[in-house]
Design a protein around this motif. Structure first.
Motif, PDB file in Angstrom:
ATOM      1  N   THR A   1      39.684  52.046  32.049  1.00  0.00           N
ATOM      2  CA  THR A   1      39.428  53.293  30.936  1.00  0.00           C
ATOM      3  C   THR A   1      38.863  54.153  31.432  1.00  0.00           C
ATOM      4  OG1 THR A   1      37.779  51.912  29.915  1.00  0.00           O
ATOM      5  CG2 THR A   1      39.923  52.070  28.919  1.00  0.00           C
ATOM      6  N   GLU A   2      38.161  55.314  30.713  1.00  0.00           N
ATOM      7  CA  GLU A   2      36.953  55.876  31.387  1.00  0.00           C
ATOM      8  C   GLU A   2      35.939  54.992  31.233  1.00  0.00           C
ATOM      9  OE1 GLU A   2      36.461  59.459  28.702  1.00  0.00           O
ATOM     10  OE2 GLU A   2      38.556  59.879  29.197  1.00  0.00           O
ATOM     11  N   ASP A   3      35.452  54.643  30.468  1.00  0.00           N
ATOM     12  CA  ASP A   3      34.315  53.567  30.334  1.00  0.00           C
ATOM     13  C   ASP A   3      34.224  52.663  30.831  1.00  0.00           C
ATOM     14  OD1 ASP A   3      33.262  55.766  29.103  1.00  0.00           O
ATOM     15  OD2 ASP A   3      34.024  54.828  26.984  1.00  0.00           O
ATOM     16  N   TYR A   4      35.279  51.356  30.950  1.00  0.00           N
ATOM     17  CA  TYR A   4      35.672  50.374  31.627  1.00  0.00           C
ATOM     18  C   TYR A   4      36.362  49.890  32.022  1.00  0.00           C
ATOM     19  CZ  TYR A   4      33.480  49.979  26.650  1.00  0.00           C
ATOM     20  OH  TYR A   4      32.932  50.134  25.581  1.00  0.00           O
ATOM     21  N   LYS A   5      36.625  48.588  32.533  1.00  0.00           N
ATOM     22  CA  LYS A   5      37.223  48.549  34.126  1.00  0.00           C
ATOM     23  C   LYS A   5      37.306  46.568  32.886  1.00  0.00           C
ATOM     24  CE  LYS A   5      37.055  51.158  37.396  1.00  0.00           C
ATOM     25  NZ  LYS A   5      36.839  51.246  38.904  1.00  0.00           N
ATOM     26  N   VAL A   6      38.493  46.552  32.657  1.00  0.00           N
ATOM     27  CA  VAL A   6      38.621  44.343  32.643  1.00  0.00           C
ATOM     28  C   VAL A   6      39.292  43.418  33.525  1.00  0.00           C
ATOM     29  CG1 VAL A   6      39.643  43.439  30.360  1.00  0.00           C
ATOM     30  CG2 VAL A   6      38.669  46.119  30.089  1.00  0.00           C
ATOM     31  N   TYR A   7      38.689  43.160  33.622  1.00  0.00           N
ATOM     32  CA  TYR A   7      38.699  41.675  34.291  1.00  0.00           C
ATOM     33  C   TYR A   7      39.005  40.556  33.851  1.00  0.00           C
ATOM     34  CZ  TYR A   7      37.722  45.421  38.010  1.00  0.00           C
ATOM     35  OH  TYR A   7      38.239  46.046  39.319  1.00  0.00           O
ATOM     36  N   PRO A   8      39.891  39.351  33.944  1.00  0.00           N
ATOM     37  CA  PRO A   8      39.617  38.737  33.014  1.00  0.00           C
ATOM     38  C   PRO A   8      39.640  37.584  33.646  1.00  0.00           C
ATOM     39  CG  PRO A   8      42.296  38.837  33.896  1.00  0.00           C
ATOM     40  CD  PRO A   8      41.307  40.405  33.877  1.00  0.00           C
ATOM     41  N   TYR A   9      38.995  36.306  33.573  1.00  0.00           N
ATOM     42  CA  TYR A   9      38.757  35.000  34.108  1.00  0.00           C
ATOM     43  C   TYR A   9      39.257  33.993  32.905  1.00  0.00           C
ATOM     44  CZ  TYR A   9      36.376  37.384  37.633  1.00  0.00           C
ATOM     45  OH  TYR A   9      35.731  38.131  38.690  1.00  0.00           O
TER      46      TYR A   9
END
Length: 72
Positions: free
Chosen positions: A64-72
């Motif tokens: 997104t503009e504010d976040y980058k989501v990476y899962p573990y």
């Protein structure tokens, strides 16, 4: 500083979501649920290979503009 925490169940639904400060909490909830949809898609596409390899990193899920989501 911002703090974002999410704990996901083995059945792929959020057990715990924390967003500090809380003014963007609804947006964060949306990001979490959208990211879980991407996890479902990736696991379905990978099928049993994902389970057999025990690969815990799925790459970038939802930028997104504010976040980058990476899962573990």
């Amino acid at each position: 500083p911002e703090l974002r925490d999410v704990l996901i169940s083995p059945q792929n639904y959020p057990l715990y979501i924390r967003s500090v400060p809380t003014e963007n909490e609804l947006k964060f909830h949306y990001t979490v649920h959208t990211s879980l949809d991407v996890v479902d898609e990736k696991i379905s596409a990978m099928g049993k290979a994902l389970v057999d390899q025990r690969e815990l990193y799925l790459g970038l899920l939802y930028p997104t503009e504010d976040y980058k989501v990476y899962p573990y």
